[in-house]
Design an enzyme around this catalytic site. Sequence first.
Site, mmCIF file in Angstrom:
data_model
loop_
_atom_site.group_PDB
_atom_site.id
_atom_site.type_symbol
_atom_site.label_atom_id
_atom_site.label_comp_id
_atom_site.label_asym_id
_atom_site.label_seq_id
_atom_site.Cartn_x
_atom_site.Cartn_y
_atom_site.Cartn_z
ATOM 1 N N HIS A 40 0.855 -1.191 0.000
ATOM 2 C CA HIS A 40 0.000 0.000 0.000
ATOM 3 C C HIS A 40 0.887 1.236 0.000
ATOM 4 O O HIS A 40 2.097 1.134 0.208
ATOM 5 C CB HIS A 40 -0.895 0.014 1.248
ATOM 6 C CG HIS A 40 -0.116 0.267 2.496
ATOM 7 N ND1 HIS A 40 0.579 -0.727 3.159
ATOM 8 C CD2 HIS A 40 0.135 1.420 3.181
ATOM 9 C CE1 HIS A 40 1.206 -0.197 4.200
ATOM 10 N NE2 HIS A 40 0.958 1.103 4.233
ATOM 11 N N HIS A 126 5.805 5.773 -1.382
ATOM 12 C CA HIS A 126 6.569 4.534 -1.518
ATOM 13 C C HIS A 126 5.776 3.343 -0.998
ATOM 14 O O HIS A 126 4.845 3.509 -0.210
ATOM 15 C CB HIS A 126 7.906 4.640 -0.772
ATOM 16 C CG HIS A 126 7.745 4.717 0.705
ATOM 17 N ND1 HIS A 126 7.438 5.888 1.366
ATOM 18 C CD2 HIS A 126 7.820 3.758 1.661
ATOM 19 C CE1 HIS A 126 7.342 5.643 2.672
ATOM 20 N NE2 HIS A 126 7.566 4.356 2.867
#
Length: 182
Positions: A40, A126
């Site tokens: 995620h 990220h």
Amino acid sequence: MRTFIGIELGEKATDELSRFQEVLKNYTIKGRWTHKDNFHITLKFLGEIEAESITEIEDAVKVAAKSINPFYIKFDKVGFFKGNKDMRVLWVGTEENPFLNKLHDNIDEELHKIGFKKDERKFTSHITIARDIRLNIGIEEVNNLFEKQKKNDILVDTVFLYESVIQENRRKYIPIFSVLLK
């Protein structure tokens, strides 16, 4: 409950990252790999919250998301956050995206209005793929391997509040609510 606001990646992107992990395992001395169900992008870490605050958080996220249309993001490169001898966190970043940055900033601002501390660090999009990892190749070689991987665009059309729990001896992220982008 320990929580964060985040974005799901979708099946194609999740599979791409999982395949990349398999490639990297051939160059790994030690480390812990993120389970593909946990891939995620965190937009805002909230930490411990009370269940009673969920509705207020959801309302704030709805306000933050209402001016943002769905958009696409792309994987960019592999990076890491340093540890002592290891890479504390190995991650895959996404290309700079003004819509993603605006979504983050809106969420940060709206949650600040209801008592959450603003992020002190610049937002860096990220996906964590490993922790406490030691490789027998350098980050430049890791990026060369990543360049060879197939990469699809990732649709961002929903924001989630996740609860982070330990179940069956592994961390899991359970969606509590979702908010669709405009």
